[in-house]
Design a protein around this motif. Sequence first.
Motif, PDB file in Angstrom:
ATOM      1  N   GLY A 147     -68.749 -62.021  37.439  1.00 46.75           N
ATOM      2  CA  GLY A 147     -70.154 -62.885  37.418  1.00 46.75           C
ATOM      3  C   GLY A 147     -70.785 -63.061  36.355  1.00 46.75           C
ATOM      4  N   CYS A 148     -70.856 -61.703  35.793  1.00 46.06           N
ATOM      5  CA  CYS A 148     -71.825 -61.874  34.250  1.00 46.06           C
ATOM      6  C   CYS A 148     -71.170 -62.629  33.057  1.00 46.06           C
ATOM      7  CB  CYS A 148     -72.048 -60.237  33.808  1.00 46.06           C
ATOM      8  SG  CYS A 148     -72.954 -59.314  34.737  1.00 46.06           S
ATOM      9  N   GLY A 153     -74.266 -65.988  27.893  1.00 47.48           N
ATOM     10  CA  GLY A 153     -75.162 -65.314  27.189  1.00 47.48           C
ATOM     11  C   GLY A 153     -75.157 -63.826  27.346  1.00 47.48           C
ATOM     12  N   TRP A 154     -76.424 -63.089  27.136  1.00 47.36           N
ATOM     13  CA  TRP A 154     -76.334 -61.692  27.094  1.00 47.36           C
ATOM     14  C   TRP A 154     -75.743 -61.188  28.104  1.00 47.36           C
ATOM     15  CZ3 TRP A 154     -77.295 -59.284  22.642  1.00 47.36           C
ATOM     16  CH2 TRP A 154     -77.789 -59.821  21.525  1.00 47.36           C
ATOM     17  N   ALA A 155     -75.714 -61.566  29.336  1.00 51.86           N
ATOM     18  CA  ALA A 155     -75.103 -61.198  30.623  1.00 51.86           C
ATOM     19  C   ALA A 155     -73.645 -61.079  30.353  1.00 51.86           C
ATOM     20  CB  ALA A 155     -75.613 -62.177  31.772  1.00 51.86           C
ATOM     21  N   ALA A 156     -72.977 -61.848  29.663  1.00 53.04           N
ATOM     22  CA  ALA A 156     -71.722 -61.903  29.205  1.00 53.04           C
ATOM     23  C   ALA A 156     -71.237 -60.526  28.472  1.00 53.04           C
ATOM     24  CB  ALA A 156     -71.064 -63.029  28.595  1.00 53.04           C
ATOM     25  N   LEU A 157     -72.007 -60.103  27.722  1.00 56.71           N
ATOM     26  CA  LEU A 157     -71.798 -58.737  26.984  1.00 56.71           C
ATOM     27  C   LEU A 157     -71.792 -57.709  28.042  1.00 56.71           C
ATOM     28  CD1 LEU A 157     -73.822 -59.171  23.707  1.00 56.71           C
ATOM     29  CD2 LEU A 157     -71.136 -59.370  24.066  1.00 56.71           C
ATOM     30  N   LEU A 163     -66.336 -54.586  32.701  1.00 60.00           N
ATOM     31  CA  LEU A 163     -64.997 -54.621  32.626  1.00 60.00           C
ATOM     32  C   LEU A 163     -64.189 -53.390  32.407  1.00 60.00           C
ATOM     33  CD1 LEU A 163     -62.666 -56.535  33.809  1.00 60.00           C
ATOM     34  CD2 LEU A 163     -62.814 -57.638  31.235  1.00 60.00           C
ATOM     35  N   VAL A 164     -64.764 -53.002  31.210  1.00 62.28           N
ATOM     36  CA  VAL A 164     -64.233 -51.683  30.793  1.00 62.28           C
ATOM     37  C   VAL A 164     -64.373 -50.544  31.732  1.00 62.28           C
ATOM     38  CG1 VAL A 164     -64.663 -49.857  28.774  1.00 62.28           C
ATOM     39  CG2 VAL A 164     -64.585 -52.154  28.249  1.00 62.28           C
TER      40      VAL A 164
END
Length: 499
Positions: A147-148, A153-157, A163-164
């Motif tokens: 979802g992120c 944006g910053w949500a992807a980071l 995920l890790v």
Amino acid sequence: MEAMERMTGVDRRLLRTVLLSTAVFGFLAHGFLFSNEFFSHDSISYFSYADWGFPFYLSVGRFLIPVLEWWKGGAASPWLGGMLFLLWMSLAAAGVIRILGIRSLMGQVFTCGLLCTNLSLTLAGATYVYCLDEYALALLLAVLAAGCILRGGWAALAGLGLLVLSLGIYQPYFTVAASLCLMGVLRQALEESPMMYTLGKGVYSLCLLAAGFAAYTVLWTALCGLTGTVRRREGMSFSWKEIPGLAAAGLGRYARFLFTPAGVLGWLLPVLHVVLLLLLAWRLSRILPALSPCNRVLVMVCVCLLPVAFGSAGILIPADAHALTGFARELIWLLPFLREDLFPWPPKLARTAQGLICAAVVLVLWHHVVFANQAYMKKDLEKNATLTLAARILDRVENTEGYVPGETPVAFAGRLDENPYYRAAFRTAFSDLYGQTGLFSPYAATYNLGRYLTDYLHEPLVWDQDYDADGSATVGEMPPFPAAGSVRLTDGRMVVRLS
């Protein structure tokens, strides 16, 4: 409810729906598991794991599981694990519903059921009940990561970090994150988002997924180096030269999953998969003409990649336990509910199509619930049968001349589940479960009898695990248990010939 709504950003109606639906389906499928315990083969070494679990879990890349186990306490707690499982699965279902834009109540309820009763979770519960809730948490983190990443944006980071964390608990749910990202891109293409934006989103998601996996691998390698732990090839580890062969094998496994009779439905299960594929193809043929040419191409590319994503556990994970790790392969049943409000079924056929989908999903859920209850019943029988056999074997050992309790080493030759006497006597009541990961033994008894005696029953045996029974001519002449002479004092130790 308000606190959970603020935490997840999901509205109250959806939260109520997922909490209630997950509870209902969770108890239907796994209620017996939550209320009982039946540890066997590998899992008997881990139902009390506070003191020694970290080296093993680090070696297979699941280095966060000991942290969760420390948080829950030093021994498995099936009921507590069940409640945590339902909580994590509810939040995961809410995340999947938001990613896919599922707005109908029927679609939301079925999504909860399909996720909660997934066959991979049943096999995890039957085999490793102590970490079922941890696998559910790994799934939740994978869903949140997808979802992120799709949000950008910053949500992807943040998604990369999530995920890790998911990989650090259980690696196979990486395939769920990848599948959901692909389905999210497909949704955007269906919504007629600008072609370059959607394509960029897909490439960006793929890069972040790769970056997350790379970051996890670096962290895992560093922790192994710092602790002197040898990595084991049980997680996602392969060379690039193996990819073509793994891809072909993975797609073959996914095809067999879709078109092989199984469970209480038998031949009806592959028929349902065929009906599903035909309905999806027909619906796609109605949608494509309404799209722009560019988005039409993107949709077709995504559709062609979906089987690869759903079957990716068979591609990325080299171990043979693909039934246990293939959670993503059942996500195909969520496709009928993908933005159904945006592209509804044609009015004249809406009731027929929706009725077929509803009937098919209900039958699949029934198959899953029956499979779960049969699997848990088999494991309960396995435990009880092993208790009886273990007592008989101990009695034979203790009554053999020359045995001194607590002093004489005891060694086991062979495996109880390969014993010709017991294998010949198995019943076919659970025949549809054989061959499944963790349920492979036709006779209800664990192969890991030594661990069962020492770890589960706490028998103070002096267990000689290094004894080479195959190299002993005396052991080679012994018949397997329960024949006379199957327990003998030889080479300075008490040897039990199991097979």
